[in-house]
Design an enzyme around this catalytic site. Structure first.
Site, PDB file in Angstrom:
ATOM      1  N   HIS A  44      61.654  18.918  40.810  1.00 51.20           N
ATOM      2  CA  HIS A  44      62.937  18.547  41.408  1.00 51.20           C
ATOM      3  C   HIS A  44      64.021  18.465  40.339  1.00 51.20           C
ATOM      4  O   HIS A  44      63.756  18.531  39.134  1.00 51.20           O
ATOM      5  CB  HIS A  44      62.804  17.212  42.138  1.00 51.20           C
ATOM      6  CG  HIS A  44      62.034  17.320  43.419  1.00 51.20           C
ATOM      7  ND1 HIS A  44      61.916  16.276  44.312  1.00 51.20           N
ATOM      8  CD2 HIS A  44      61.337  18.351  43.972  1.00 51.20           C
ATOM      9  CE1 HIS A  44      61.185  16.655  45.351  1.00 51.20           C
ATOM     10  NE2 HIS A  44      60.818  17.904  45.163  1.00 51.20           N
ATOM     11  N   GLU A  46      65.890  16.031  39.186  1.00 51.27           N
ATOM     12  CA  GLU A  46      65.825  14.940  38.225  1.00 51.27           C
ATOM     13  C   GLU A  46      64.846  15.251  37.092  1.00 51.27           C
ATOM     14  O   GLU A  46      65.113  14.938  35.921  1.00 51.27           O
ATOM     15  CB  GLU A  46      65.403  13.641  38.930  1.00 51.27           C
ATOM     16  CG  GLU A  46      66.371  13.181  40.007  1.00 51.27           C
ATOM     17  CD  GLU A  46      66.041  13.704  41.397  1.00 51.27           C
ATOM     18  OE1 GLU A  46      66.304  12.992  42.377  1.00 51.27           O
ATOM     19  OE2 GLU A  46      65.517  14.848  41.501  1.00 51.27           O
ATOM     20  N   ARG A 182      71.300  36.197  54.923  1.00 52.77           N
ATOM     21  CA  ARG A 182      69.896  36.255  55.313  1.00 52.77           C
ATOM     22  C   ARG A 182      69.023  35.450  54.349  1.00 52.77           C
ATOM     23  O   ARG A 182      68.122  34.712  54.769  1.00 52.77           O
ATOM     24  CB  ARG A 182      69.417  37.708  55.336  1.00 52.77           C
ATOM     25  CG  ARG A 182      69.963  38.548  56.466  1.00 52.77           C
ATOM     26  CD  ARG A 182      69.421  39.968  56.390  1.00 52.77           C
ATOM     27  NE  ARG A 182      69.886  40.805  57.495  1.00 52.77           N
ATOM     28  CZ  ARG A 182      69.560  42.084  57.651  1.00 52.77           C
ATOM     29  NH1 ARG A 182      68.770  42.681  56.751  1.00 52.77           N
ATOM     30  NH2 ARG A 182      70.024  42.766  58.690  1.00 52.77           N
ATOM     31  N   ARG A 205      67.103  43.123  51.057  1.00 52.25           N
ATOM     32  CA  ARG A 205      67.006  44.163  50.023  1.00 52.25           C
ATOM     33  C   ARG A 205      68.304  44.376  49.241  1.00 52.25           C
ATOM     34  O   ARG A 205      68.288  44.913  48.140  1.00 52.25           O
ATOM     35  CB  ARG A 205      66.555  45.485  50.650  1.00 52.25           C
ATOM     36  CG  ARG A 205      67.494  46.010  51.720  1.00 52.25           C
ATOM     37  CD  ARG A 205      66.863  47.115  52.559  1.00 52.25           C
ATOM     38  NE  ARG A 205      67.783  47.575  53.588  1.00 52.25           N
ATOM     39  CZ  ARG A 205      67.944  46.946  54.754  1.00 52.25           C
ATOM     40  NH1 ARG A 205      67.274  45.847  55.005  1.00 52.25           N
ATOM     41  NH2 ARG A 205      68.796  47.415  55.649  1.00 52.25           N
ATOM     42  N   LEU A 286      72.630  37.157  71.650  1.00 51.78           N
ATOM     43  CA  LEU A 286      73.705  36.312  71.144  1.00 51.78           C
ATOM     44  C   LEU A 286      74.358  35.512  72.272  1.00 51.78           C
ATOM     45  O   LEU A 286      74.641  34.317  72.121  1.00 51.78           O
ATOM     46  CB  LEU A 286      74.750  37.174  70.423  1.00 51.78           C
ATOM     47  CG  LEU A 286      74.333  37.716  69.052  1.00 51.78           C
ATOM     48  CD1 LEU A 286      75.231  38.870  68.642  1.00 51.78           C
ATOM     49  CD2 LEU A 286      74.380  36.610  67.994  1.00 51.78           C
TER      50      LEU A 286
END
Length: 338
Positions: A44, A46, A182, A205, A286
């Site tokens: 993490h 910290e 993405r 990609r 959608l």
């Protein structure tokens, strides 16, 4: 704290379902250490911050102030609790942007440190920190993924040709920006017609980052298994009405009633710990999310140069954009629901 947030953003696309977190250690207005959460399952912020302190500054750690963009964890997960590290370091002051909404933390990290006599200052650039990790906060607060809608339309409002034929609408630079989007989502979804006629790979990609989990609707399992959505570049989930099974990297999930698709899908993804979903199309899918109110933000890419004159109409979002900008010949509109 602004520096913490800038560091945290360097973990973009690499740490989900964890949040992006940055940390700096300051002694007499001099930064002597800094770090961020770089990869899911690894150290993490910290930990990386304290590890970065040079040998000649190690004696200053206990006299320094630690700034962290999110409350330190107090539980064992893939790594030990950061609160233990802070206590062992001798640090006596902590500045935190916001509390962690995860149920195993939720203020317990701050409480533990205060009980140990450490001074904790909260709510410094809190809104900015919460926005950076809006996927994470929404997931743990509402118990469902953060949903982003995205589509590209021609200047005259079409999303594809009338025979569902693929049309290059957005500019090459815009496409790279989309692939970054993405990479910042854990899952990406398209409908049956988009998967069949566009044959997208739905990968990143054009931008460095992990490929999202692909989700497709195929009620009767009619898609060709040679379609790129089934490649081994990423895992794929197929929502269908026939069977539930797993084959290699493809999981088939049974959905008996598609009339409540978004409700069921949100439950499925929550159980799988998928924090965010990007819905890319087509229009029917959608509009399902729009009509059922299952979205948090939306991005419309409108070409200023491409015309179709006929075809499949783009979805209509009855909302005013929060802001707009341009990438090459493309006008980008951002909509925020919440």
């Amino acid at each position: 704290m602004g520096r913490c947030l800038a560091l945290a953003k360097l973990g973009e696309g690499k740490v989900a379902p964890n949040p992006m977190v940055g940390a700096i250690l300051v002694h007499d207005d001099r930064i002597i250490g800094e770090g961020f959460h770089q990869q899911f399952g690894e150290a993490h912020a910290e930990v990386n911050c304290l590890k970065s302190v040079q040998q000649e500054d190690l004696h200053l750690i206990s006299q320094s102030t630690l700034y962290v963009s999110l409350e330190p964890c107090s539980h064992f997960g893939k790594t030990p609790p950061c609160t233990d590290l802070i206590l062992k370091s001798g640090i006596r002051k902590l500045v935190v942007a916001c509390r962690d909404p995860f149920e195993k933390v939720g203020g317990s990290g701050i409480s533990l440190l205060r009980q140990a006599g450490i001074e904790v200052l909260e709510h410094v650039l809190e809104a900015e920190s919460m926005y950076l990790n809006r996927h994470f906060f929404h997931f743990h607060t509402h118990h469902k993924p953060y949903v982003t809608l995205k589509w590209a339309e021609t200047n005259d409002g079409y999303i594809s040709a009338k025979d569902y034929g693929s049309v290059a609408i957005s500019h090459a630079i815009t496409n790279r920006w989309v692939h970054r989007m993405r990479a910042n989502h854990m899952a990406i979804m398209v409908g049956y017609n988009t998967a069949k006629y566009d044959d997208p790979s739905l990968t990143t990609r054009l931008w460095p980052g992990k490929n999202p989990i692909r989700i497709v609707i195929d009620k009767q399992l009619q898609l060709n298994r040679n379609n790129r959505i089934f490649s081994d570049e990423a895992d794929t989930i197929v929502l269908n009405q026939l069977e539930e099974k797993t084959e290699n990297n493809v999981g088939f999930i049974l959905v008996k009633d598609f009339s409540s698709l978004t409700t069921q899908l949100m439950d499925i993804l929550y159980q799988k710990n998928i924090v965010s979903l990007l819905v890319e199309g087509g229009t029917t899918l959608l509009e399902t999310f729009i009509n059922e109110g299952c979205w948090n933000e939306a991005w419309k890419i409108k070409s200023s140069t491409v015309l179709l004159e006929s075809g499949i109409k783009a979805p209509i979002l009855h909302a005013s954009p929060d802001h707009q900008f341009r990438i090459g010949p493309d006008d980008i509109s951002f909509f925020k629901k919440d």
